[in-house]
Design a protein around this motif. Sequence first.
Motif, PDB file in Angstrom:
ATOM      1  N   UNK A  28       0.861  -1.189   0.000  1.00 17.03           N
ATOM      2  CA  UNK A  28       0.000   0.000   0.000  1.00 17.03           C
ATOM      3  C   UNK A  28       0.894   1.234   0.000  1.00 17.03           C
ATOM      4  N   UNK A  29       0.970   1.901  -1.139  1.00 21.25           N
ATOM      5  CA  UNK A  29       1.842   3.059  -1.301  1.00 21.25           C
ATOM      6  C   UNK A  29       2.800   2.844  -2.444  1.00 21.25           C
ATOM      7  N   UNK A  30       2.827   3.781  -3.419  1.00 19.26           N
ATOM      8  CA  UNK A  30       3.687   3.596  -4.595  1.00 19.26           C
ATOM      9  C   UNK A  30       4.756   4.678  -4.692  1.00 19.26           C
ATOM     10  N   UNK A  31       5.200   5.187  -3.537  1.00 20.00           N
ATOM     11  CA  UNK A  31       6.340   6.086  -3.506  1.00 20.00           C
ATOM     12  C   UNK A  31       7.637   5.301  -3.605  1.00 20.00           C
ATOM     13  N   UNK A  32       8.776   5.939  -3.319  1.00 24.67           N
ATOM     14  CA  UNK A  32      10.059   5.242  -3.455  1.00 24.67           C
ATOM     15  C   UNK A  32      10.168   3.982  -2.599  1.00 24.67           C
ATOM     16  N   UNK A  33       9.493   3.936  -1.431  1.00 19.18           N
ATOM     17  CA  UNK A  33       9.519   2.720  -0.615  1.00 19.18           C
ATOM     18  C   UNK A  33       8.902   1.553  -1.373  1.00 19.18           C
ATOM     19  N   UNK A  34       7.666   1.760  -1.860  1.00 19.16           N
ATOM     20  CA  UNK A  34       6.984   0.695  -2.576  1.00 19.16           C
ATOM     21  C   UNK A  34       7.680   0.310  -3.866  1.00 19.16           C
ATOM     22  N   UNK A  35       8.242   1.307  -4.556  1.00 19.26           N
ATOM     23  CA  UNK A  35       8.946   1.024  -5.814  1.00 19.26           C
ATOM     24  C   UNK A  35      10.176   0.161  -5.556  1.00 19.26           C
ATOM     25  N   UNK A  36      10.961   0.515  -4.545  1.00 20.49           N
ATOM     26  CA  UNK A  36      12.175  -0.238  -4.239  1.00 20.49           C
ATOM     27  C   UNK A  36      11.846  -1.671  -3.841  1.00 20.49           C
ATOM     28  N   UNK A  37      10.801  -1.860  -3.025  1.00 18.61           N
ATOM     29  CA  UNK A  37      10.413  -3.214  -2.636  1.00 18.61           C
ATOM     30  C   UNK A  37       9.925  -4.001  -3.843  1.00 18.61           C
ATOM     31  N   UNK A  38       9.184  -3.364  -4.747  1.00 15.99           N
ATOM     32  CA  UNK A  38       8.718  -4.040  -5.957  1.00 15.99           C
ATOM     33  C   UNK A  38       9.904  -4.530  -6.791  1.00 15.99           C
ATOM     34  N   UNK A  39      10.952  -3.721  -6.865  1.00 21.29           N
ATOM     35  CA  UNK A  39      12.157  -4.102  -7.609  1.00 21.29           C
ATOM     36  C   UNK A  39      12.759  -5.386  -7.033  1.00 21.29           C
ATOM     37  N   UNK A  40      12.868  -5.443  -5.702  1.00 23.99           N
ATOM     38  CA  UNK A  40      13.463  -6.621  -5.061  1.00 23.99           C
ATOM     39  C   UNK A  40      12.560  -7.844  -5.197  1.00 23.99           C
ATOM     40  N   UNK A  41      11.244  -7.628  -5.136  1.00 25.82           N
ATOM     41  CA  UNK A  41      10.317  -8.756  -5.246  1.00 25.82           C
ATOM     42  C   UNK A  41      10.138  -9.222  -6.683  1.00 25.82           C
ATOM     43  N   UNK A  42      10.642  -8.455  -7.640  1.00 23.84           N
ATOM     44  CA  UNK A  42      10.501  -8.819  -9.057  1.00 23.84           C
ATOM     45  C   UNK A  42      11.635  -9.710  -9.545  1.00 23.84           C
ATOM     46  N   UNK A  43      12.530 -10.114  -8.642  1.00 25.65           N
ATOM     47  CA  UNK A  43      13.589 -11.041  -9.016  1.00 25.65           C
ATOM     48  C   UNK A  43      14.965 -10.434  -9.106  1.00 25.65           C
ATOM     49  N   UNK A  44      15.127  -9.168  -8.711  1.00 20.25           N
ATOM     50  CA  UNK A  44      16.444  -8.533  -8.716  1.00 20.25           C
ATOM     51  C   UNK A  44      17.097  -8.737  -7.353  1.00 20.25           C
TER      52      UNK A  44
END
Length: 515
Positions: A28-44
Amino acid sequence: MCFCVAEEEMDLQDKESSSGEVLPVVIIGNGPSGICLSYLLSGYAPYLSPEGRHPNPLLSRKLAERPQLSLLEQDLEYLCEGLEGRSSNPVAVLFDSLLLPDGDFGLDHTSPLEWRYEPERAVPHLVLGKGPPGGAWHAMEGSMLTLSLANWMELPGLKLKDWMREKRRNVRNDRATPTEIASYYQHYVSQMSLEQNFACGTTVTTVTREPAKADGSAPCWRVSGLQRREAEVLEDGCSVTEEVPFSLLAHSVVLATGTHDVPARLGVEGEELPFVVHSFWELEAAISRGELDQSSDPLLVVGAGLTAADAVLAAHHLNTSVFHAFRRSVSDPGLIFNQLPKLLYPEYHKVHQMMTQQQHRPAPQTPEPVQSLGSSPSSSSHPPSSSYPGYLSFPCHRVAAFRPDRKCVLESDSGHQTVVQVSKALVLIGAHPNLSFLQDNGRSLGINPEEPISCRRNPIDVDPFTNRVLAADGPGLYAMGPLVGENFVRFLKGGALAIAGDLSKRRRGAPLLDS
């Protein structure tokens, strides 16, 4: 695709809980916190590169012990031991030290990490946000420079300076504007192919714990809200939007909303009067309407943070007189201006000079307890030689009341009152997060459950190495970013590492829904 009006929409109804699908993670939240976590959860995944060396010999030695493992698989508590930095969160200090070695000293050492894309690591997830990726950065004033150095604002895998160089501009003074940062974050989501994980235009209204069902399904979280979608396109080409309810089920929920949603209030008489406003953007609107100029009554700025300083600078640029009231002494070491290097932040140093040199001094002949100032900072209240005409600070003062005739009563720590005539009063004393989707606004999750959640005074209480919320109704609730006290992008990336690492370990060793 990323849902934004006028773009192809992700229909959250396709992911409705009625379909029986339980998402592994909802952010919940698409600022830099959510973006960075999405990057890590996407396989990077971050690894120690073969030639990687860290200037801290102890950390370098620890990393070299298991170079075949990514940071997501390593014991973060062990790696954090002995590290010190400008964050109270140990994983934030660790990750910052690895991404920006010796960054506190202004050095530009190469990171010892390398990033590998390993799709088998990817954890399906969904990032919900009210606007485009970047969160509150899209609402910030566009011309001011950011407090942090530009490279402190960047996210893993895409150098901000390289991206800005492609735009054929240089970073001024190693800092960037909020508009540039917001554009960078939006580009980052596209560049890293994260769009399929983002549902913009969404407002979360409730997050509740779902009990186990009779069919044997395990407990999980229900996330409900409204999605803004295009309803129809009119003949003139304009689109009509509507808000459609959605409801999702998730094993894990990450709170990454930031803390800029609800401006803090003074709670004094007259604060609801129309000339009293609580955001910098309301000041901008007043300026654009021509309500403030060199002939208007002074602007009262309340607060001693950087946004208050930006307001002082904006008014000073217009030659509008300013009364500036704040609770601290100008020499208080907790005042942010006393913590900033002068050469790096010249505009904020200028404001601090104004606060120090242009202090209100009650006229000796004025009887206690009340003094009135006219429609401009009184020359008798200034020191003999005024370097900044039209500005007057009131350190160690609070607002006692606002009056309908646009007079404000300021009271010093000693009880002396000064009444000032103003055109507008701008109250900039911080903000609270909007956690209205949680019971009692999430108050029970704070370090002090008797107080509302705030970044500085009462952050959400989390495990420092996993970012799990300690007082959650059940397992699988995490928090990160300003909600746990990390106000700077530089350090919130540590929360993403902690959460992604915990989810990775649970995925390998136990079902994702276990505690």
